[in-house]
Design a protein around this motif. Structure first.
Motif, PDB file in Angstrom:
ATOM      1  N   UNK A  54       0.838  -1.197   0.000  1.00 57.18           N
ATOM      2  CA  UNK A  54       0.000   0.000   0.000  1.00 57.18           C
ATOM      3  C   UNK A  54       0.877   1.254   0.000  1.00 57.18           C
ATOM      4  N   UNK A  55       0.431   2.255  -0.728  1.00 58.61           N
ATOM      5  CA  UNK A  55       1.172   3.512  -0.822  1.00 58.61           C
ATOM      6  C   UNK A  55       0.225   4.703  -0.742  1.00 58.61           C
ATOM      7  N   UNK A  56       0.741   5.786  -0.177  1.00 59.05           N
ATOM      8  CA  UNK A  56       0.138   7.107  -0.319  1.00 59.05           C
ATOM      9  C   UNK A  56       1.160   7.938  -1.088  1.00 59.05           C
ATOM     10  N   UNK A  57       0.768   8.485  -2.240  1.00 63.95           N
ATOM     11  CA  UNK A  57       1.715   9.200  -3.096  1.00 63.95           C
ATOM     12  C   UNK A  57       1.183  10.595  -3.409  1.00 63.95           C
ATOM     13  N   UNK A  58       2.086  11.569  -3.441  1.00 60.09           N
ATOM     14  CA  UNK A  58       1.672  12.949  -3.657  1.00 60.09           C
ATOM     15  C   UNK A  58       2.643  13.665  -4.588  1.00 60.09           C
ATOM     16  N   UNK A  59       2.095  14.381  -5.573  1.00 57.04           N
ATOM     17  CA  UNK A  59       2.888  15.244  -6.443  1.00 57.04           C
ATOM     18  C   UNK A  59       1.912  16.067  -7.285  1.00 57.04           C
ATOM     19  N   UNK A  60       2.164  17.371  -7.421  1.00 59.09           N
ATOM     20  CA  UNK A  60       1.285  18.245  -8.199  1.00 59.09           C
ATOM     21  C   UNK A  60       1.830  18.534  -9.591  1.00 59.09           C
ATOM     22  N   UNK A  61       3.040  18.039  -9.895  1.00 56.96           N
ATOM     23  CA  UNK A  61       3.739  18.430 -11.114  1.00 56.96           C
ATOM     24  C   UNK A  61       3.399  17.513 -12.283  1.00 56.96           C
ATOM     25  N   UNK A  97      -2.630  -5.372  -7.354  1.00 54.91           N
ATOM     26  CA  UNK A  97      -3.342  -5.434  -6.086  1.00 54.91           C
ATOM     27  C   UNK A  97      -2.983  -4.334  -5.114  1.00 54.91           C
ATOM     28  N   UNK A  98      -2.151  -3.379  -5.541  1.00 61.26           N
ATOM     29  CA  UNK A  98      -1.738  -2.304  -4.644  1.00 61.26           C
ATOM     30  C   UNK A  98      -2.934  -1.492  -4.150  1.00 61.26           C
ATOM     31  N   UNK A  99      -2.863  -1.106  -2.880  1.00 61.07           N
ATOM     32  CA  UNK A  99      -3.822  -0.148  -2.319  1.00 61.07           C
ATOM     33  C   UNK A  99      -3.166   1.222  -2.398  1.00 61.07           C
ATOM     34  N   UNK A 100      -3.566   2.019  -3.390  1.00 59.58           N
ATOM     35  CA  UNK A 100      -2.915   3.293  -3.671  1.00 59.58           C
ATOM     36  C   UNK A 100      -3.849   4.458  -3.357  1.00 59.58           C
ATOM     37  N   UNK A 101      -3.324   5.406  -2.576  1.00 57.05           N
ATOM     38  CA  UNK A 101      -4.037   6.663  -2.355  1.00 57.05           C
ATOM     39  C   UNK A 101      -3.201   7.764  -2.996  1.00 57.05           C
ATOM     40  N   UNK A 102      -3.781   8.465  -3.964  1.00 58.11           N
ATOM     41  CA  UNK A 102      -3.045   9.483  -4.704  1.00 58.11           C
ATOM     42  C   UNK A 102      -3.496  10.880  -4.299  1.00 58.11           C
ATOM     43  N   UNK A 103      -2.524  11.793  -4.206  1.00 58.39           N
ATOM     44  CA  UNK A 103      -2.780  13.178  -3.841  1.00 58.39           C
ATOM     45  C   UNK A 103      -2.202  14.067  -4.950  1.00 58.39           C
ATOM     46  N   UNK A 104      -2.995  14.297  -6.016  1.00 59.03           N
ATOM     47  CA  UNK A 104      -2.493  15.026  -7.185  1.00 59.03           C
ATOM     48  C   UNK A 104      -2.252  16.509  -6.930  1.00 59.03           C
ATOM     49  N   UNK A 105      -2.716  17.019  -5.805  1.00 56.84           N
ATOM     50  CA  UNK A 105      -2.477  18.415  -5.454  1.00 56.84           C
ATOM     51  C   UNK A 105      -1.194  18.597  -4.648  1.00 56.84           C
ATOM     52  N   UNK A 106      -0.443  17.503  -4.466  1.00 58.52           N
ATOM     53  CA  UNK A 106       0.737  17.548  -3.620  1.00 58.52           C
ATOM     54  C   UNK A 106       0.335  17.392  -2.162  1.00 58.52           C
ATOM     55  N   UNK A 107       1.255  17.697  -1.262  1.00 54.87           N
ATOM     56  CA  UNK A 107       0.960  17.556   0.162  1.00 54.87           C
ATOM     57  C   UNK A 107       1.188  18.893   0.849  1.00 54.87           C
ATOM     58  N   UNK A 108       0.258  19.250   1.730  1.00 54.31           N
ATOM     59  CA  UNK A 108       0.345  20.511   2.466  1.00 54.31           C
ATOM     60  C   UNK A 108      -0.458  20.427   3.744  1.00 54.31           C
ATOM     61  N   UNK A 109      -0.594  21.548   4.432  1.00 51.00           N
ATOM     62  CA  UNK A 109      -1.267  21.561   5.726  1.00 51.00           C
ATOM     63  C   UNK A 109      -2.705  21.066   5.645  1.00 51.00           C
ATOM     64  N   UNK A 110      -3.371  21.285   4.489  1.00 54.28           N
ATOM     65  CA  UNK A 110      -4.781  20.933   4.375  1.00 54.28           C
ATOM     66  C   UNK A 110      -5.024  19.440   4.185  1.00 54.28           C
ATOM     67  N   UNK A 111      -3.997  18.685   3.756  1.00 50.36           N
ATOM     68  CA  UNK A 111      -4.233  17.256   3.512  1.00 50.36           C
ATOM     69  C   UNK A 111      -3.179  16.348   4.153  1.00 50.36           C
ATOM     70  N   UNK A 112      -2.313  16.922   4.973  1.00 49.07           N
ATOM     71  CA  UNK A 112      -1.198  16.131   5.503  1.00 49.07           C
ATOM     72  C   UNK A 112      -1.683  14.998   6.403  1.00 49.07           C
ATOM     73  N   UNK A 113      -2.784  15.226   7.133  1.00 49.91           N
ATOM     74  CA  UNK A 113      -3.311  14.169   8.000  1.00 49.91           C
ATOM     75  C   UNK A 113      -3.821  12.997   7.170  1.00 49.91           C
TER      76      UNK A 113
END
Length: 295
Positions: A54-61, A97-113
């Protein structure tokens, strides 16, 4: 699940270096990666092949031509596409079968939790100059008791630091409070690599400009970073093997065939570090003058 894919068969060649039970531990683990560029993308693909489930991945670029020399997802076919979408497809092509959570806006104070929810280890893949985001994520990991690994691609090698719960924090080590961006860059670079093994073979110093947020990079360094990081993640998740934890770190340089281990009690407050920072500032000033004179 793609027909014909079987997790146990796909990652069976890991067995021997892991036990069957340990491989299942990796399968149940979640790793967060912020930044999917030079090191972040290859971190994701390497850890996916290790069998992390499982992964949590973040990048806005989005991918650009200038990424081609080092970034795992940078292809003619991916030009202009969001990095998070491209790397997600590539990771799922390794393990559907990966459990992937993607954060296309990158990571910041509003979504870090949300980004760190349920995460077992954080891996730093942010751009070198992304100081605000990096400080926020490492601070959140420290509060939550999440181990955090950063591996910097320097020259043709890697410098590695591991921050563990209850130990020295990122802020305590790097001491970035009250610094402008250029000073942050100097402190971050020297904190990552007190030995500065890469400095001896820099061929064109004019290509380094901290004020303009640019510096040279190689795929060799990114690949080495991924191998070291995957090993550190494995040791943390399986709770075996010796960890080198901040304020201790290490740097391996393939070009010079050298491995340096470092110990900087107090981080950048350490006397040796303060001397190194003074020297680095003077060298940077000389490089600036030389660059301006050449224009």
């Amino acid at each position: 699940m793609t027909e014909g894919f079987d997790y146990d068969a796909a990652f069976s060649r890991n067995l021997g270096w892991t036990t069957a039970d340990e491989q299942q531990t990796l399968r149940r683990s979640r790793v967060a990666i912020a930044g999917l560029g030079g090191v972040g993308g290859v971190h994701l693909l390497t850890l996916a092949r290790l069998g992390i489930g499982a992964f949590s991945i973040a990048d806005f670029d989005r991918f650009d031509v200038v990424n081609f020399n080092r970034q795992a997802g940078a292809l003619v076919s991916s030009l202009g596409q969001p990095k998070v979408e491209v790397l997600q497809r590539m990771a799922l092509d390794i393990n559907p079968g990966l459990a992937l959570r993607a954060f296309p806006e990158g990571v910041g104070d509003d979504n870090i939790d949300a980004f760190l929810d349920g995460v077992d280890v954080y891996v730093d893949g942010l751009d070198f100059f992304a100081f605000a985001a990096r400080r926020a994520v490492f601070a959140a990991c420290h509060r939550r008791g999440i181990p955090a690994v950063t591996a910097a691609p320097l020259g043709m090698g890697a410098a590695v630091l591991v921050f563990m719960p209850g130990g020295m924090s990122f802020e305590e080590y790097f001491r970035l409070d009250g610094c402008d961006e250029e000073e942050m860059a100097i402190r971050f670079l020297l904190g990552l690599s007190p030995a500065m093994l890469q400095r001896a073979y820099l061929a064109d110093p004019s290509r380094v400009n901290l004020a303009e947020r640019r510096g040279p990079s190689t795929i060799a360094a990114c690949q080495i970073c991924a191998g070291f990081t995957a090993t550190e993640v494995l040791k943390i998740l399986l709770r075996r093997g010796r960890l080198v934890v901040a304020p201790r770190g290490y740097q391996f340089d393939a070009y010079r065939n050298r491995l340096a281990t470092t110990w900087r009690p107090g981080g950048n407050r350490n006397l040796l570090q303060r001397i190194g920072l003074w020297v680095a500032r003077r060298q940077l000033a000389r490089m600036k003058k030389a660059t301006e004179a050449a224009r």
